[in-house]
Design a protein around this motif. Structure first.
Motif: not given
Length: 302
Positions: A38-67
């Motif tokens: 998020a910091m790096q995106a702001r530093g690059a000049g973006f004005e808004a962010l998207y928080l993906s369920g697939a990215a969250m779960t993958a970063s936790m070592g889980l599949p994107d199945l709504g769990i």
């Protein structure tokens, strides 16, 4: 990047993102999977962010199945909001249950700092929108969730995602989108459209702010933000891009470290200590620490 109080918007995040949708140009929202991204995106000049369920779960070592749970997602929302102060569109999957669960989700996400939430019309276990054999909830069930979110929200904007194009065709997706708008959605996300012509037809048929998903390796042909803008879309996301790049770099690092017993061959690809400290705003925190005065107890008679 140390953020001062003045770096955060004085208006509610939902109002901020709604104002961004009204501008003539498309809102570009890269995925950010943690506070550093998020910091790096702001530093690059973006004005808004998207928080993906697939990215969250993958970063936790889980599949994107709504769990994952509402509280687990709120942990990520708080990270991104604290780190960037940017409005965040949060992937709320199917709403974590039925109408009452959706209302709870809305309040939790608002309190965590979210600007908008995306709710999709799949049944659990849900799937990435670009995979096959997705099972849809009825349009009426999804509309009830949208109405519940609208009832619960104070400022949070509601983005209704429909995955119907794959199984019900473009006309089915359009019909669902119109129903969701009638139920109170602020914007529509047609997922996994497979051609430029589909994006054109959907934009002509649905009168609302529209979101395009430019995920890599999916059903949607590679298109630029400008191309989506020219087709009438108000938002574009790249949901998992930052995670994909980070994961590939980590994989290479571990291969090198196992092979060489040293990180020397990977150091040219690393963020330096100086760059890391600049990104997280170490000096800003140190300056703040120097301005604080230790509390003392009042003198009282013994």
């Amino acid at each position: 990047m140390y953020l001062k109080a003045s770096d955060y918007p004085s208006t509610a995040p939902g109002e901020v993102i709604a104002a961004l949708w009204k501008r003539p140009h498309i809102l570009r929202m890269p995925g950010a999977h943690n506070g550093m991204a998020a910091m790096q995106a702001r530093g690059a000049g973006f004005e808004a962010l998207y928080l993906s369920g697939a990215a969250m779960t993958a970063s936790m070592g889980l599949p994107d199945l709504g769990i994952i749970t509402v509280d687990e997602v709120a942990f990520f929302v708080r990270q991104l909001w604290r780190a960037s102060g940017l409005p965040i569109l949060v992937d709320g999957d199917t709403g974590y249950g039925e109408a009452l669960n959706v209302m709870h989700m809305v309040r939790v996400f608002e309190e965590a700092g979210a600007a908008a939430v995306q709710i999709e019309d799949q049944q659990l276990p849900k799937k990435c929108g670009h995979l096959n054999d997705k099972h849809l909830a009825s349009a009426e069930e999804m509309a009830a969730k949208v109405a519940a979110a609208r009832t619960a929200r104070r400022h949070l904007r509601i983005v209704a995602r429909t995955d119907a194009a794959a199984s019900e065709g473009l006309d089915g997706a359009i019909a669902r989108a119109r129903l969701y708008l009638d139920a109170g959605a602020d914007a529509i996300f047609p997922e996994a459209l497979g051609s430029r012509a589909d994006f054109v037809a959907f934009a002509k048929a649905v009168n609302a702010p529209l979101l395009a998903n430019m995920t890599e390796f999916g059903r949607t042909p590679e298109m630029t933000a400008q191309e989506f803008e020219d087709l009438g879309y108000k938002m574009v996301i790249w949901p998992v891009s930052s995670l994909r790049v980070a994961n590939k770099a980590q994989e290479r690092l571990y291969d090198i470290l196992r092979r060489d017993g040293s990180t020397a061959a990977a150091q040219t690809e690393m963020q330096t200590r100086k760059e890391l400290y600049a990104t997280i705003g170490l000096n800003g925190y140190e300056e703040l620490d120097r301005t604080l005065v230790l509390s003392t107890l009042p003198m009282v008679a013994s």
